[in-house]
Write an enzyme that holds these catalytic residues in place. Structure first.
Site, PDB file in Angstrom:
ATOM      1  N   LYS A 197       0.846  -1.035  -0.025  1.00 53.00           N
ATOM      2  CA  LYS A 197      -0.081   0.058   0.064  1.00 53.00           C
ATOM      3  C   LYS A 197       0.846   1.046   0.068  1.00 53.00           C
ATOM      4  CE  LYS A 197      -1.891   3.150   1.764  1.00 53.00           C
ATOM      5  NZ  LYS A 197      -1.762   4.516   1.389  1.00 53.00           N
TER       6      LYS A 197
ATOM      7  N   GLU B 159       9.200  16.893  14.532  1.00 52.66           N
ATOM      8  CA  GLU B 159       9.763  16.645  13.263  1.00 52.66           C
ATOM      9  C   GLU B 159       9.017  17.397  12.335  1.00 52.66           C
ATOM     10  OE1 GLU B 159       8.494  12.986  11.188  1.00 52.66           O
ATOM     11  OE2 GLU B 159      10.648  12.731  10.789  1.00 52.66           O
TER      12      GLU B 159
END
Ligand code: NAD
Length: 506
Positions: free
Chosen positions: A184, A391
């Site tokens: 996926k 992040e």
């Protein structure tokens, strides 16, 4: 943007690949795919739902239980993997152009990705042929051996940064070890993944061994994670997504490999080769548009050289060529998607109140459209600042001074992440001692991220779970069954024998 380059023969519709056939979603659902320079839709992709994932898993399960792939000799599978590597290399130009068009990655950096993807297949082809397992003898009593077996259908879920290369990283070991797979890919970047179908078919991979379902994470990804016939999930992506997948996989106790986010420090001591450290830390955070899990996005610099480092680093950052990803002169291209651009841009704005802006600070003046952010440098960033802790995944770096080794170590370890770290010093003892104290899955001494495929890859703390790379990938994708053979009479307590004789006596 009139000069924006569009590769030849781009597909306008991207399908799934299930049981050897390119197919649409059973219910006809699609999603739009944008290019990051014009942010316009250039293709639609089939949007996989639970029913499509079910079909892919049935194909993969059938190929596993009754197809030839898991039963082939290692050498035969290795030959197929080497053919795949040849085909990937033969696609180098097209792959690089597509990857650049779909992700916004500079073309010169996209080229390296094809070679690395091919190398992943060659590496695991070699490894499965060289693979051997332990046999252990207890003299006169027992001989034991390890019977290594593929596990079944592996679910592979991948992110949009360097998508093709990261897919190869999971596909190569999963297939090499005899599993069948459902991939996926990330919904922002489905283009390059569509090359796999022909590459695998032409290389002789039997139908059903490799399946691909496009779609959104919460639909196709979620259905794969929860599918009862998928015992393994290898995931690379954000930490929060990893946490959700971990919870969703828990009821079925699936095997999980999690490669998650990072906020990796580069630590520069005063005794470092400063020229090399500046080149390396610039590349470490601004290559791949800063959309790199191992980016050195926090730079910790010893006080004695802090001023000089900041001046030289910022001057170079201002000089980085930001532009159309297809231009070979471009060093930083366009961020992958407007949603991601908005996230990175919001951190840049936040940084203006959390640090001293030395370079960049937003969209470059000469690029009014597209997802461009100028390489941005914030100095004097405190460890509790969000731009130090979180992040950003873009061309943004936080620079912070330190005095002593102890302070540097405390700062380096002071985030929830623990993926990579880079240490710059000419003192051998300090380098090794400091590396030992770092809470990071991978440490580079006097270098940016240069990988040896045999070494473990993975993070600690919120950066991941488990390690991939070399034999560790082989271990993840296989069961190690212990088989015990007795070499003589086995001492066996005779349960029930006393009662049996008593009942006969009475
Ligand atoms: P993401 O977590 O948003 O998506 C990754 C993949 O997970 C996509 O295919 C997405 O569709 C799928 N997904 C999303 N929700 C899901 C769900 N509920 N169930 C199943 N699948 C789901 O990550 P991203 O934005 O595509 O990638 C960037 C992130 O990846 C960054 O945090 C980066 O650090 C990380 N990353 C880590 C490594 C590593 O090796 N540690 C490497 C590359 C990227």
């Amino acid at each position: 943007m009139s000069s924006h380059y569009v590769p030849d023969k781009l597909p306008h519709h991207i399908q799934h690949f299930i049981n050897g056939e390119k197919v649409d979603s059973l219910g006809g659902e699609t999603f739009d795919v944008l290019d990051p320079v014009t942010n316009t839709t250039y293709a639609t992709a089939a949007a996989g739902q639970k029913a499509d994932v079910d079909a892919a898993v049935v194909a993969a399960r059938t190929a596993f239980t009754s197809g030839p792939w898991p039963r082939m000799k290692a050498r035969e599978r290795a030959r197929v993997l080497n053919t795949i590597a040849d085909a990937v290399e033969a696609q180098e130009d097209r792959l690089a152009e597509w990857e650049t068009f779909d992700t916004g990655l500079p073309i010169t950096q996209a080229r390296g990705q094809a070679r690395r993807a091919a190398e992943n297949f060659r590496f695991f082809a070699d490894l499965i042929v060289a693979q051997f397992d332990d046999a252990m003898k207890v003299p006169g009593a027992q001989i034991n051996y390890v019977n290594r077996k593929p596990i079944g259908v592996a679910g592979l879920i991948t992110p949009w940064n360097t998508p093709f290369m990261l897919e190869s990283w999971k596909l190569a070991p999963a297939l090499a070890t005899g599993n069948t797979v459902v991939l996926k890919p990330a919904e922002f970047t489905p283009l390059s993944a569509s090359l796999w179908a022909d590459i695998f078919t032409d290389a002789g991979v039997p139908p059903g061994v490799f399946n691909l379902v496009n779609g959104l994470g919460e639909d196709a990804g979620d259905a794969l994670v929860k599918h009862p016939d998928v015992p393994l999930i290898s995931f690379t992506g954000e930490t929060t997504t990893g946490q959700l997948i971990f919870a969703n996989a828990a009821p079925q106790l699936k095997g999980l490999s999690m490669e998650l986010g990072g906020k990796s420090p580069a630590i520069i001591f005063a005794d470092a080769d400063l020229d090399a450290a500046i080149d390396s830390t610039l590349f470490g955070v601004f290559s791949l548009n800063g959309e790199r899990c191992t980016a050195g996005s926090r730079i910790l610099v010893q006080q004695d050289i802090y001023q000089e480092f900041c001046e030289r680093f910022a001057a170079r950052a201002k000089n980085i060529v930001v532009g159309d990803p297809h231009d070979p002169a471009t060093e930083v291209g366009a961020l992958v998607h407007p949603e991601h651009f908005a996230k990175v841009a919001s951190y840049v704005e936040l940084g203006k109140s959390e640090g001293t802006l030395l370079a960049g600070g937003g969209r470059p003046d000469h690029l009014p459209q597209g997802n461009y952010i100028a390489p941005t440098v914030f100095a004097d960033v405190a460890p509790d600042a969000r731009i130090f802790q979180e992040e950003i995944f873009g061309p943004v770096v936080a620079v912070t001074p330190f005095e002593s080794d102890a302070e540097a170590l405390e700062l380096a370890n002071n985030t929830k992440y623990g993926l990579a770290a880079y240490v710059w010093t000419s003192d051998l003892l300090r380098a090794h001692t400091f590396a030992d104290g770092l809470q990071a899955g991978m440490v580079w001494l006097n270098s940016h991220n240069v990988r040896d495929l045999r070494t473990p890859f993975g993070g600690v703390k919120s950066s991941g779970l488990g390690h991939e790379g070399g034999y560790r990938s082989i271990d993840f994708y296989t069961d190690q069954q212990a088989v015990h053979i007795s070499l003589g009479p086995v001492h066996t307590p005779k349960f029930g024998s006393a009662a049996a004789s008593r009942s006969t006596d009475s």
